[in-house]
Design a protein around this motif. Sequence first.
Motif, PDB file in Angstrom:
ATOM      1  N   LEU A 182       1.223  92.420  74.735  1.00 15.31           N
ATOM      2  CA  LEU A 182       2.033  93.497  74.188  1.00 15.31           C
ATOM      3  C   LEU A 182       1.210  94.353  73.234  1.00 15.31           C
ATOM      4  CD1 LEU A 182       5.501  91.839  73.458  1.00 15.31           C
ATOM      5  CD2 LEU A 182       4.746  93.116  75.474  1.00 15.31           C
ATOM      6  N   ASP A 183       1.462  95.644  73.259  1.00 21.25           N
ATOM      7  CA  ASP A 183       0.797  96.612  72.386  1.00 21.25           C
ATOM      8  C   ASP A 183       1.707  96.856  71.185  1.00 21.25           C
ATOM      9  OD1 ASP A 183      -0.162  98.898  71.113  1.00 21.25           O
ATOM     10  OD2 ASP A 183      -0.808  99.846  72.978  1.00 21.25           O
ATOM     11  N   TYR A 184       1.346  96.292  70.029  1.00 24.34           N
ATOM     12  CA  TYR A 184       2.229  96.367  68.868  1.00 24.34           C
ATOM     13  C   TYR A 184       2.315  97.782  68.298  1.00 24.34           C
ATOM     14  CZ  TYR A 184       3.445  91.474  68.655  1.00 24.34           C
ATOM     15  OH  TYR A 184       3.988  90.249  68.940  1.00 24.34           O
ATOM     16  N   ARG A 185       1.301  98.555  68.457  1.00 22.15           N
ATOM     17  CA  ARG A 185       1.376  99.961  68.033  1.00 22.15           C
ATOM     18  C   ARG A 185       2.427 100.697  68.870  1.00 22.15           C
ATOM     19  NH1 ARG A 185      -2.991 103.372  65.811  1.00 22.15           N
ATOM     20  NH2 ARG A 185      -2.490 105.570  66.115  1.00 22.15           N
ATOM     21  N   ALA A 186       2.425 100.443  70.187  1.00 18.11           N
ATOM     22  CA  ALA A 186       3.420 101.065  71.067  1.00 18.11           C
ATOM     23  C   ALA A 186       4.818 100.564  70.734  1.00 18.11           C
ATOM     24  CB  ALA A 186       3.078 100.786  72.531  1.00 18.11           C
ATOM     25  N   ILE A 187       4.942  99.287  70.351  1.00 17.08           N
ATOM     26  CA  ILE A 187       6.252  98.760  69.955  1.00 17.08           C
ATOM     27  C   ILE A 187       6.767  99.515  68.742  1.00 17.08           C
ATOM     28  CG2 ILE A 187       7.471  96.760  68.990  1.00 17.08           C
ATOM     29  CD1 ILE A 187       5.637  94.984  70.700  1.00 17.08           C
ATOM     30  N   GLU A 188       5.895  99.732  67.741  1.00 13.44           N
ATOM     31  CA  GLU A 188       6.348 100.458  66.564  1.00 13.44           C
ATOM     32  C   GLU A 188       6.725 101.893  66.902  1.00 13.44           C
ATOM     33  OE1 GLU A 188       4.960 101.497  62.003  1.00 13.44           O
ATOM     34  OE2 GLU A 188       4.312  99.638  62.973  1.00 13.44           O
ATOM     35  N   HIS A 189       5.957 102.517  67.772  1.00 17.75           N
ATOM     36  CA  HIS A 189       6.320 103.871  68.210  1.00 17.75           C
ATOM     37  C   HIS A 189       7.687 103.871  68.896  1.00 17.75           C
ATOM     38  CE1 HIS A 189       1.851 105.295  68.289  1.00 17.75           C
ATOM     39  NE2 HIS A 189       2.404 105.412  67.092  1.00 17.75           N
ATOM     40  N   TYR A 190       7.933 102.863  69.731  1.00 22.61           N
ATOM     41  CA  TYR A 190       9.235 102.764  70.397  1.00 22.61           C
ATOM     42  C   TYR A 190      10.362 102.631  69.380  1.00 22.61           C
ATOM     43  CZ  TYR A 190      13.301 100.519  72.367  1.00 22.61           C
ATOM     44  OH  TYR A 190      14.602 100.202  72.663  1.00 22.61           O
ATOM     45  N   VAL A 191      10.229 101.725  68.426  1.00 19.86           N
ATOM     46  CA  VAL A 191      11.286 101.524  67.430  1.00 19.86           C
ATOM     47  C   VAL A 191      11.498 102.793  66.616  1.00 19.86           C
ATOM     48  CG1 VAL A 191      11.974 100.166  65.407  1.00 19.86           C
ATOM     49  CG2 VAL A 191      10.888  99.032  67.357  1.00 19.86           C
ATOM     50  N   LYS A 452       3.417  99.086  60.110  1.00 17.83           N
ATOM     51  CA  LYS A 452       2.337  99.743  59.382  1.00 17.83           C
ATOM     52  C   LYS A 452       2.690 101.215  59.206  1.00 17.83           C
ATOM     53  CE  LYS A 452      -1.258  96.648  61.134  1.00 17.83           C
ATOM     54  NZ  LYS A 452      -2.599  96.559  61.748  1.00 17.83           N
ATOM     55  N   LYS A 453       2.610 101.689  57.986  1.00 18.99           N
ATOM     56  CA  LYS A 453       3.052 103.055  57.725  1.00 18.99           C
ATOM     57  C   LYS A 453       2.211 104.081  58.483  1.00 18.99           C
ATOM     58  CE  LYS A 453       5.268 105.588  54.050  1.00 18.99           C
ATOM     59  NZ  LYS A 453       5.706 105.534  52.643  1.00 18.99           N
ATOM     60  N   GLU A 454       0.955 103.718  58.778  1.00 18.42           N
ATOM     61  CA  GLU A 454       0.110 104.664  59.517  1.00 18.42           C
ATOM     62  C   GLU A 454       0.446 104.701  61.002  1.00 18.42           C
ATOM     63  OE1 GLU A 454      -2.401 100.846  59.008  1.00 18.42           O
ATOM     64  OE2 GLU A 454      -0.896 101.998  57.896  1.00 18.42           O
ATOM     65  N   TRP A 455       1.247 103.741  61.484  1.00 16.12           N
ATOM     66  CA  TRP A 455       1.677 103.760  62.880  1.00 16.12           C
ATOM     67  C   TRP A 455       3.075 104.364  62.956  1.00 16.12           C
ATOM     68  CZ3 TRP A 455       0.449  98.181  65.034  1.00 16.12           C
ATOM     69  CH2 TRP A 455      -0.940  98.004  65.100  1.00 16.12           C
ATOM     70  N   ASP A 456       3.180 105.641  62.915  1.00 12.52           N
ATOM     71  CA  ASP A 456       4.510 106.252  62.987  1.00 12.52           C
ATOM     72  C   ASP A 456       4.468 107.462  63.902  1.00 12.52           C
ATOM     73  OD1 ASP A 456       3.383 108.313  61.516  1.00 12.52           O
ATOM     74  OD2 ASP A 456       4.508 107.908  59.686  1.00 12.52           O
ATOM     75  N   HIS A 457       5.530 108.251  63.838  1.00 14.43           N
ATOM     76  CA  HIS A 457       5.649 109.377  64.767  1.00 14.43           C
ATOM     77  C   HIS A 457       4.520 110.383  64.640  1.00 14.43           C
ATOM     78  CE1 HIS A 457       7.501 110.834  61.041  1.00 14.43           C
ATOM     79  NE2 HIS A 457       7.180 112.038  61.461  1.00 14.43           N
ATOM     80  N   ARG A 458       3.836 110.412  63.480  1.00 13.28           N
ATOM     81  CA  ARG A 458       2.757 111.391  63.307  1.00 13.28           C
ATOM     82  C   ARG A 458       1.578 111.121  64.239  1.00 13.28           C
ATOM     83  NH1 ARG A 458       2.847 110.846  56.878  1.00 13.28           N
ATOM     84  NH2 ARG A 458       3.221 108.713  57.616  1.00 13.28           N
ATOM     85  N   ASP A 459       1.410 109.871  64.694  1.00  7.41           N
ATOM     86  CA  ASP A 459       0.417 109.598  65.737  1.00  7.41           C
ATOM     87  C   ASP A 459       0.659 110.493  66.950  1.00  7.41           C
ATOM     88  OD1 ASP A 459      -0.695 107.538  64.281  1.00  7.41           O
ATOM     89  OD2 ASP A 459       0.420 105.969  65.301  1.00  7.41           O
ATOM     90  N   VAL A 460       1.923 110.697  67.244  1.00 10.03           N
ATOM     91  CA  VAL A 460       2.326 111.443  68.437  1.00 10.03           C
ATOM     92  C   VAL A 460       2.437 112.932  68.145  1.00 10.03           C
ATOM     93  CG1 VAL A 460       4.122 111.661  70.206  1.00 10.03           C
ATOM     94  CG2 VAL A 460       3.594 109.401  69.227  1.00 10.03           C
ATOM     95  N   THR A 461       3.028 113.275  67.001  1.00  9.88           N
ATOM     96  CA  THR A 461       3.358 114.678  66.746  1.00  9.88           C
ATOM     97  C   THR A 461       2.214 115.505  66.173  1.00  9.88           C
ATOM     98  OG1 THR A 461       4.211 114.154  64.525  1.00  9.88           O
ATOM     99  CG2 THR A 461       5.775 114.087  66.365  1.00  9.88           C
ATOM    100  N   ALA A 462       1.317 114.899  65.392  1.00 11.43           N
ATOM    101  CA  ALA A 462       0.271 115.687  64.725  1.00 11.43           C
ATOM    102  C   ALA A 462      -0.606 116.463  65.712  1.00 11.43           C
ATOM    103  CB  ALA A 462      -0.577 114.782  63.827  1.00 11.43           C
ATOM    104  N   PRO A 463      -1.095 115.846  66.792  1.00  9.58           N
ATOM    105  CA  PRO A 463      -1.896 116.628  67.742  1.00  9.58           C
ATOM    106  C   PRO A 463      -1.116 117.761  68.398  1.00  9.58           C
ATOM    107  CG  PRO A 463      -2.184 114.263  68.114  1.00  9.58           C
ATOM    108  CD  PRO A 463      -1.026 114.421  67.175  1.00  9.58           C
TER     109      PRO A 463
END
Length: 640
Positions: A182-191, A452-463
């Motif tokens: 499982l990709d835990y970063r992807a899990i956090e993005h999903y939640v 992790k606070k750095e794993w949030d929607h900004r990973d997706v939206t900033a670019p």
Amino acid sequence: MCGFLGLLTATSNAKDFEPLMSSALSCMRHRGPDDSGTWLDEDAIFGFARLSIIDIAHSHQPLLWGPEENPERYLLTFNGEIYNYVELREELASAGLPFHTTGDSETIVAGYHRWGAKVVEHLRGMFAFAIWDTEKRELFIARDRFGIKPLYIATTPAGTMVSSEKKSILAAAKELGLDSSLDYRAIEHYVDLQYVPEPESLHTGIRRLESGCYATVRPGEAPVSYRYFAPEFRTTPVPADEEQKLFDAIADALRDSVEKHMRADVTVGSFLSGGIDSTAIAALAKQSNPNLLTFTTGFEREGYSEVDVAAESAEAIGAEHIVKVVSPEEYAEAVPAIMWYLDDPVADPSLVPLYFVAREARKHVKVVLSGEGADELFGGYTIYKEPLSLAPFEKIPDGLRRGLGRLSHILPEGMKGKSLLERGSMSMEERYYGNARSFNFEQMSRVIPWAKKEWDHRDVTAPLYAQSTHMDPVARMQHLDLFTWMRGDILVKADKITMANSLELRVPFLDKEVFAVAESIPYQLKISHGTTKYALRRAMEQIVPPHVLHRRKLGFPVPMRHWLAGDELYGWAQDTIRESQTEDIFNKDAVLEMLKEHRDGVSDHSRRLWTVLAFMIWHGIFVEERITPAIEERDYPVNI
């Protein structure tokens, strides 16, 4: 409309994987119950499951094609429909390229021979396809502009596998040496967002080719991808005396799109809710098909049904209308199967009524039209009004704006103006993350303590925000939603849930020619006169019945808030949480407390709860293997 998979081996031993690929192909029989086939050479093996829509007697896949000097040079597997295939065929045939069928598949591979990778710019339709060039020993894969059709990729020690369904790759994971953790970063993005954003999946070793991209792969090498489509939304104001020309251009483009989306050798129906989007599509479809069937779904609970309005619309346009009403019991029973079909969870409760209306529609038709994409293209979400309401804050110095934000935090919850101050103090990049965010970080930390606070929607939206600095504020929000909510939720459920019922769904709003017009609409004609999609509403004045023209969007609303708090689903939710083996991911005590708070009316947690519940059921199927979904083997007639 079909499903395909392929393996480009790293060691020229494709025949060794023939039994494995046959087993993996069986996971997607629902995508193509009419026909199936495989093909291989020393480096590559491909499988295909076909839902026959055009040129039913021919156009079998995998499809071999080539010019006269090498008639079997290319091998094509293709999922989707090319709506301008008639025009493309004429153009390519006039250039001397041979055709042996009357379907749309040959136009893709013939176009690739003539134009190379630029073939994707000529295609008007929805597609994911793979072309294996037996001379160059190179695989070319591509997806449509908007991501209507899925395409998964896994690069393993054994080679690179591509597929329409992730579960087919998972079925081959062990033999291919795939990392299926499982990709835990992807899990956090999903939640955080309610869906898994592209190109991620919840499994580390499996990714998706992004919408509007193509890639090339050679044996033993990793895929190299390229973006061929990026929306611009370059708009200029339209003089008042020129507005009608724009409205007419919208109507003409949509009429032409619907006409081409009606091309099929089987019966085409239309989904119909109570809003302008689906009603516009159905009304235009009725002009091509006097015997049009329309379909809708609803619930017995008052205020959560579009049935009456949809029936009135169907009567107004002269279509025969079919309704499916869904009970809470049916709803809960269907969720495990739906999560299996999805491959990754999507926490959108409207998936379930869509599943039932698709199942009902498949008894009568093989293809349906639907209104997805209108909101993103024409400015349909109410939140798009926000830049206008917050415009006065843009004139306030940054320091003072931040001070207003700090003030908003100490104001009591529910106090008038609190939300306005909070959102007005932030930039768009900070406050707007798309239509789907379930949890803020504090809420997320309560249920997934490892967040992790750095794993949030900004990973997706900033670019995405970085790409849209030249656009007006409304266009920036549209741009964001095209790459997040629309392709992560709207189009995933549209494809997966209809294909679960061997039903092809077509989306005429998401057409390259319709987009070319929509892209030019200034924001003053999107959010105007107190409504959304103003230009589209004006364009549809002579097409859509008056009772729908200015009605707000509802889609297929679900009474989830009431059901989770009441006898309908509270006990089911409680059991789902307790039985789930997700202690390493969720604080289950916190989730149960959230459920209790929801029942007691302390807070409306329905959206957050459904996000967690959907994941737990998915986890029970794909990770724990504790839940066995009831997957029906249904046989449908080839021709309807």
